[in-house]
Motif scaffolding. Structure first.
Motif, PDB file in Angstrom:
ATOM      1  N   ALA A  40     -35.253  87.781   5.685  1.00  0.00           N
ATOM      2  CA  ALA A  40     -34.862  88.833   4.762  1.00  0.00           C
ATOM      3  C   ALA A  40     -36.112  89.612   4.357  1.00  0.00           C
ATOM      4  O   ALA A  40     -37.226  89.094   4.428  1.00  0.00           O
ATOM      5  N   LYS A  43     -39.437  88.171   2.639  1.00  0.00           N
ATOM      6  CA  LYS A  43     -39.384  86.715   2.702  1.00  0.00           C
ATOM      7  C   LYS A  43     -39.870  86.222   4.059  1.00  0.00           C
ATOM      8  O   LYS A  43     -39.907  86.965   5.032  1.00  0.00           O
ATOM      9  N   SER A  63     -28.534  75.434   3.340  1.00  0.00           N
ATOM     10  CA  SER A  63     -27.914  76.638   2.777  1.00  0.00           C
ATOM     11  C   SER A  63     -26.727  77.142   3.606  1.00  0.00           C
ATOM     12  O   SER A  63     -25.916  77.911   3.103  1.00  0.00           O
ATOM     13  N   LYS A  87     -22.130  85.143   2.463  1.00  0.00           N
ATOM     14  CA  LYS A  87     -22.552  85.494   1.107  1.00  0.00           C
ATOM     15  C   LYS A  87     -23.601  86.599   1.184  1.00  0.00           C
ATOM     16  O   LYS A  87     -24.301  86.722   2.195  1.00  0.00           O
ATOM     17  N   GLU A  89     -26.465  86.620   0.027  1.00  0.00           N
ATOM     18  CA  GLU A  89     -27.781  86.028   0.295  1.00  0.00           C
ATOM     19  C   GLU A  89     -27.972  85.653   1.764  1.00  0.00           C
ATOM     20  O   GLU A  89     -29.070  85.260   2.161  1.00  0.00           O
ATOM     21  N   ASP A  90     -26.938  85.775   2.581  1.00  0.00           N
ATOM     22  CA  ASP A  90     -27.087  85.591   4.024  1.00  0.00           C
ATOM     23  C   ASP A  90     -27.610  86.848   4.708  1.00  0.00           C
ATOM     24  O   ASP A  90     -27.907  86.822   5.911  1.00  0.00           O
ATOM     25  N   SER A 124     -21.408  92.674  -1.424  1.00  0.00           N
ATOM     26  CA  SER A 124     -20.712  91.923  -2.493  1.00  0.00           C
ATOM     27  C   SER A 124     -19.467  92.642  -2.964  1.00  0.00           C
ATOM     28  O   SER A 124     -19.237  93.786  -2.637  1.00  0.00           O
TER      29      SER A 124
END
Length: 124
Positions: A40, A43, A63, A87, A89-90, A124
């Motif tokens: 990401a 990161k 995760s 999600k 966050e994926d 989201s």
């Protein structure tokens, strides 16, 4: 010369599914493994899943355990990553990696060959 090519990324809503594919060509494997990593923005690249060339011993990051499934089709020399219950966050660039020697599945530096990456975006 070994070539690694991913496909299947895209935009999906939270809770949805995507299936990534990866073709490795140019070498016949007798040992080692194939894996999926993701990165990401801002990161470090992180381990997602790996599987031996034989199709045995699938491994997953905590995760994604229970949501993602790694598999391979030996006849097509193709690796897959089925991603369910996605999600936000994926969201990341997903990379396919391959190696032909025994090493640590979880460490990116232990893989010798990498694809160009495919973007997965979960809204989201």
């Amino acid at each position: 010369q070994v070539h690694v090519t991913e496909s299947g990324g895209g935009l999906v809503q939270a809770g949805g599914s995507l299936k990534l594919s990866c073709v490795v060509s140019g070498r016949t494997a007798r040992s080692g493994a194939m894996g999926w990593f993701r990165q990401a923005p801002g990161k470090e690249r992180e381990f997602v899943a790996a599987i031996a060339w034989s199709g045995d011993s699938p491994r997953y990051a905590d995760s994604v355990k229970g949501r993602f499934t790694i598999s391979r089709d030996n006849a097509k020399n193709t690796l897959y990553l089925q991603m369910n219950s996605l999600k936000p966050e994926d969201t990341a660039a997903y990379y396919c990696a391959a190696r032909f020697v025994a090493a640590n599945d979880y460490i990116a530096d232990q893989y010798d060959f990498w694809g160009q990456g495919t973007q997965v975006t979960v809204s989201s």
